[in-house]
Design an enzyme around this catalytic site. Structure first.
Site: not given
Lengths: 403, 276
Positions: B53, B64
């Site tokens: 990724e 995140d």
């Protein structure tokens, strides 16, 4: 109203996916989607529940102190020499700002939903203290997220929030060095993702659907009062309504009830260096699509700054982007200097200490009123009082403050 | 339209025949800098990772945690932009034709770049896209899915601990590639995943789809990988764990091939732990 008028009303709000025209939506991570859907359903149920609305109305009156006056600013009007200027007095609400309308509504909604913990974000701290106070009143623990820079600038609000029993979490951007309202917004969304059973009390008409709708609903009490009061005093609607805008809760609250009254000109005033509606482009961040000040590739917001923390925001609520796109509201900006001199002018002429945020609206309203005949009417919302800003004012004025 | 078999489905088919799980690595494009981040991707591919990724950084990354967030901010500060990330993906593909490449990030970059332009630009380069803030009821979800489908690229769906069975059924209906099962309620790199909960969530997903299910969030260390090698996932994603290692090593090392080698060794160990 005819069926056609009802169908075409600008007050209908977002469609079932949360869009106002092209703007808004629900650009949220999957983790938050069930929460947002649950919230949307509970909101629709609550506003159709008479006992919920009765409770909201009761506390608006006896706790918040509504309706607050629509005050004819005679001295200011004389000084400017144009239209009659009325001030809507949201600075006289409990805790001195319009934010409590929304905090009260959402805390009651949290109670209605059986939630047990509240998260909120804040810029200038007005939403934080309002949420902390309502949290205290209705026995909710409140955790508020606030940018590092704002904590420094608005220390008395932090203190008040703590007195009401709230926990205040300092937020910074990824660098760890600085933090403002947008950093608080990202941090609170992360906190909510990590604790999805809690209730997130969003302070402005921003964020993923249904927050813009909920905040607009709660704040629309301002415009409803303006309409009733001006009809009582002047037997007609105003020619213009002016309010400041960062996220846009105070502005949408003032103007929502007037959106279909085409004879009333509506003005939203941003801060010069956070003027998303004037200088921004369309983007998608923090859960919604709107005009925003962003880097060319959309990776980051641009740095914004303003004398007024509460409107120092890189974007604006999606309904405002829509109202701009169809030309219903005039969006403009004022400079820090203009706002600061308007702030002083209101102090001197009316003995009213506005917050820095509505001072941006006052600055623009003065320009508008000056160009209008004396039989015209301009309403400005004083969405907060300036107690929180007096230290900064003192620093800025220095010797000019006098003895 | 000729529907070529997607590289990703081939990868999972081969792994299944060997009774192995996919190792899916994640790094932030542009971190610690543009060139080094490309070298790192190449070395991760060399280590035997099945899918990688490539994260395109965003400053307001809602999902995140602090580790990836810092990498995001640093790489943006160092001048990375979406166009450069696409370029990194192209060079990664030139280097290795077997690894599955996924671009992962937030919708705004793709929205600003242009959905159709993006799909055409990454055609033949990447195999899937993960968009964190793109639930199925926003306009762009359909637009992006359709644009990517024309280029034989999958739009990956995420399932989280809060996703109901009813929603899972809806999400997997026209899903492609694999399903990303988010192990924890929260952000990357903070909470640890619990294997029982991970397994029960994956079982819930597998009730409704035959697509491979990969498990991510809260798996960081070699030990974690050992534990999750026994899960019922078809693959695991390591993100914050790798980015943290890059952070550590780039503090003491500036030579980009040495940094890349270090990451390669780390991933090799993880892969051994996954399929031992």
């Amino acid at each position: 109203m005819t069926i056609e008028e009802i169908k075409n009303s600008l007050k209908n709000g977002p469609n079932d996916k949360g869009y106002y025209g092209d703007f808004g939506g629900r650009y949220a991570p999957e983790i938050l989607m069930p929460n947002l859907i649950e919230l949307e359903d509970a909101f629709e149920q609550a506003i159709n529940d008479k006992s919920f609305i009765d409770e909201f109305d009761y506390y608006l009156k006896d706790y918040v102190g509504r309706p607050n006056p629509l005050y004819f600013a005679e001295q200011l009007t004389k000084k400017i020499g144009g239209a009659k200027i009325y001030l809507k007095s949201d600075h006289l609400n409990h805790l001195g700002a319009h934010k409590i309308n929304n905090s009260l509504f959402q805390i009651l909604l949290a109670k209605y939903m059986g939630k047990t913990k509240i998260y909120c974000e804040t810029g200038a701290g007005a939403h934080l203290i309002a949420t902390a106070a309502c949290g205290a009143r209705f026995n909710f623990p409140v955790i508020g997220y606030m940018g590092k820079d704002d904590i420094f600038l608005q220390s008395t609000n932090v203190l008040k929030a703590k007195l009401f029993g709230a926990e205040v979490v300092e937020c910074v951007d990824g660098t760890g060095e600085k933090g403002v309202l947008k950093d608080a917004c990202t941090s609170v969304l992360k906190a909510w993702s990590s604790d999805p059973k809690a209730f997130y009390c969003c302070g402005s008409a921003i964020g993923p659907h249904p927050f813009p709708k909920i905040v607009q609903y709660a704040q629309s009490i301002i415009g409803k009062e303006i309409k009733k009061q001006i009809l009582e005093k002047e037997n007609r609607l105003p020619d213009a309504i002016v309010a400041c805008i960062g996220g846009g809760s105070n502005l949408i609250g003032c103007i929502h009830d007037f959106l279909d009254d085409k004879e009333v000109a509506l003005y939203g005033v941003e801060a010069e260096h956070s003027s998303a509606l004037t200088n921004g482009s369309i983007g998608i961040m923090q859960g919604f699509k709107s005009f925003m000040l962003q880097s060319n590739d959309g990776s980051a917001t641009l740095d914004t700054k303003s004398l007024a923390s509460g409107i120092n925001f890189y974007s604006c609520g999606p309904e405002h982007s829509y109202l701009k796109s169809i030309g219903r509201v005039n969006y403009t900006y004022a400079t820090d200097e203009e706002a600061f001199s308007a702030f002083q002018l209101l102090c001197k002429t009316e003995g009213i200490l506005p917050a820095f945020e509505p001072s941006f609206a006052i600055a623009q309203a003065i320009k508008i009123a000056k160009e209008m005949d004396s039989d015209k009417i301009v309403v400005i919302n004083i969405c907060g009082r300036g107690d929180k800003d007096i230290d900064t004012a003192e620093r800025m004025l220095g010797d000019k403050l006098g003895k | 339209m000729i529907n070529l078999e997607n590289r990703i489905s081939k990868i999972f088919k081969n792994l299944k025949s060997e009774n192995k799980k996919a190792f899916i690595s994640f790094t932030t494009a542009g971190y610690p800098d543009e060139d080094t981040s490309l070298e790192i991707i190449k070395s991760v591919a060399d280590s035997g990772a099945n899918i990688h990724e490539i994260s395109f950084p965003h400053a307001e990354a809602q999902a995140d945690g602090p580790i990836i967030q810092l990498a995001n901010i640093e790489s943006i500060k160092n001048g990375i932009n979406f166009e450069k990330v696409i370029n990194i993906a192209k060079k990664s593909r030139e280097y290795n034709q077997d690894i599955g490449l996924v671009m992962m990030g937030y919708l705004n970059n793709i929205f600003i770049y242009g959905i159709d332009k993006f799909a055409k630009e990454v055609s033949g380069i990447i195999d899937a896209v993960i968009c964190v803030d793109l639930p199925e009821d926003v306009i762009e979800e359909r637009l992006l899915k359709e644009a990517l489908k024309k280029e034989n690229i999958a739009l990956i769906k995420l399932v989280t601990p809060t996703t109901s069975d009813e929603r899972i059924q809806k999400l997997v209906k026209d899903a492609d590639g694999f399903i990303y099962s988010v192990n924890v309620a929260g952000i990357t790199g903070v909470k640890s995943a619990q294997i029982d909960m991970v397994n029960s969530q994956i079982s819930r997903i597998k009730k409704y789809t035959d697509l491979p299910v990969v498990s991510g969030f809260g798996i960081k260390t070699e030990e974690d990988v050992k534990v999750f090698s026994k899960s019922n996932a078809d693959g695991i994603v390591i993100g914050s764990g790798i980015v943290e290692k890059i952070q550590e090593v780039s503090k003491i090392e500036t030579n980009k091939s040495k940094i890349a080698d270090f990451v390669k060794d780390f991933c090799s160990k993880l892969i051994i732990n996954l399929n031992s």
